[in-house]
Scaffold this motif. Structure first.
Motif, short mmCIF file in Angstrom:
data_model
loop_
_atom_site.label_atom_id
_atom_site.label_comp_id
_atom_site.label_asym_id
_atom_site.label_seq_id
_atom_site.Cartn_x
_atom_site.Cartn_y
_atom_site.Cartn_z
N VAL A 1 118.96 57.66 96.87
CA VAL A 1 116.88 57.02 96.50
C VAL A 1 116.43 57.02 98.01
O VAL A 1 115.19 56.38 97.69
CB VAL A 1 118.08 55.39 96.81
CG1 VAL A 1 117.43 54.20 97.00
CG2 VAL A 1 119.08 55.26 95.49
N LYS A 2 116.68 57.86 99.36
CA LYS A 2 115.88 57.89 100.10
C LYS A 2 115.21 59.23 99.69
O LYS A 2 114.40 58.60 100.17
CB LYS A 2 116.68 57.45 101.57
CG LYS A 2 116.04 57.18 102.89
CD LYS A 2 116.61 57.21 104.00
CE LYS A 2 118.09 57.03 104.20
NZ LYS A 2 119.08 56.11 105.10
N ILE B 1 114.14 60.48 97.05
CA ILE B 1 113.66 59.56 95.90
C ILE B 1 112.96 58.70 94.88
O ILE B 1 111.35 58.31 94.86
CB ILE B 1 114.69 59.47 94.10
CG1 ILE B 1 114.72 60.81 94.10
CG2 ILE B 1 113.73 59.27 93.34
CD1 ILE B 1 116.52 60.45 93.03
N SER B 2 112.94 57.70 95.87
CA SER B 2 112.14 55.84 96.11
C SER B 2 110.32 56.60 96.84
O SER B 2 109.67 55.78 95.88
CB SER B 2 112.74 55.18 97.09
OG SER B 2 112.21 54.20 96.09
N PRO B 3 110.37 57.21 97.80
CA PRO B 3 109.53 56.95 97.80
C PRO B 3 108.27 58.36 96.91
O PRO B 3 107.01 57.39 97.03
CB PRO B 3 109.41 56.99 99.45
CG PRO B 3 110.61 57.85 100.14
CD PRO B 3 111.33 57.44 98.25
N MET B 4 108.74 58.66 97.04
CA MET B 4 107.98 59.36 96.04
C MET B 4 107.13 58.53 95.11
O MET B 4 105.86 59.21 94.78
CB MET B 4 108.67 60.08 95.14
CG MET B 4 109.44 61.12 95.91
SD MET B 4 110.01 63.47 95.41
CE MET B 4 111.29 62.43 93.88
#
Lengths: 192, 192
Positions: A136-137, A139-142
């Motif tokens: 998640v760390k 993927i999420s900011p992308m």
DNA sequence: CTGTTTTTTTAACATTTGTGAAAAATCGCC
DNA sequence: GGCGATTTTTCACAAATGTTAAAAAAACAG
């Protein structure tokens, strides 16, 4: 298997007996480049842990294209998530992108450990949390970044993967087309 | 608390004693609209479960903007993840977007349950996996979709949330600007 | 109610990314 | 070493999304 033991001990102490028990249930195996560890629609019967190699975790989008959700590399888990823990059909596939050596434990034996090792559930909980958080760390900011930033961060956080997988797979992971990524690289190279 | 009990029992059976024990450790609380349940940098000392309301889970991007990673609504957990389970500073914040009623359990009491309830670790393991998988399933496909598809899927999978949060928060979640989302809505409305 | 603040919409234009097609480069196999 | 298959690059153009600024609408407080 020392690496595997060390990995587990980052999450919970294991005495010698406990480790022997785990070790007795773990086998080694290999995946050839291109081979599937898990296919969409199957029930995920075994849990894998990568000793060497890179794989990709994929799903089918609305257009039936196989999209790379994330890469899995050394010291990470090959698992269909709920398909493994609940023994239900998987929505995802896992495919080796290089020849890959893995440790494997079958579902039945995995289950046995819950009664055989006192803190097994706690260990699994921590690993589950850690592994998900890791993904998640990344993927999420992308979502809120442009393609260039995503690629630069990918280079920074997973530099080893870039060398080992094809451009198309990286593009798929970054959520852009192969052509865009190719153009992006050219622009970055010219700047430098 | 019946709803909370039912929720837990989807993951593991609880006898009356066990439920009483859990109940005795849980308090109710409220968050006002705009209030933070957890602030970036803090150690997350309590676990929350939403009875009513909507919150958002956020992180700071490179430009120090607070980006919405996901929404949390009824029957979902307010937790800083590893900040809670490992009692370390959180990289994320959790903020109420409406007045919110929650059940709360403190970390110390949560810990006690591991020794007091036989299958507590198993229960927590299942919930951890389920909750993460739920988020990942929503977020992960978005990268390879255009803004319009993302918005349509959001309407379909979280229709209740749209009504209750501001456009800006939705845009942040979808990874686009507020203006783009506004334009998108107009186009969709015109079509219909 | 009224004035103030916040949220949402609109618009013109710039920039980024996608599309389709083709050429170039690389890889794998015999 | 050579040949077919795959991967990567390139290009011209189309479409999507961002940017900046401002107006309109809605929510809020006194």
């Amino acid at each position: 298997m020392q690496v595997f033991k060390n990995y587990l001990e980052r999450f919970a102490k294991l005495n010698q007996e406990e480790w022997k028990l785990i070790e007795s249930k773990v086998k080694t195996a290999t995946l050839e480049k291109g081979e599937y560890f898990l296919r969409q629609g199957e029930v995920n019967k075994k849990l894998g842990f990568i000793r060497s190699g890179v794989c990709r975790y994929t799903f089918l989008n609305e257009q039936d294209e196989e999209i790379t959700k994330y890469f899995i590399r050394e010291q990470q888990w090959l698992s269909g998530g709920e398909s493994f823990t609940q023994q239900i059909p998987s929505e995802n596939s896992i495919q080796a992108l290089t020849d890959t050596e893995i440790y494997v434990i079958h579902y039945d034996r995995y289950r046995q450990l819950f009664s055989e090792i006192r803190d097994w559930a706690v260990l699994i909980q921590r690993i589950t949390e850690f592994s998900f958080a890791e993904k998640v760390k990344n993927i999420s900011p992308m979502l809120s970044q442009d393609a260039r930033t995503r690629y630069e961060n990918f280079l920074r956080t997973q530099p080893d993967v870039v060398q080992r997988v094809s451009l198309g797979h990286v593009a798929s992971y970054l959520g852009i087309t192969q052509q865009s990524l190719s153009r992006l690289r050219r622009d970055l190279a010219q700047q430098a």
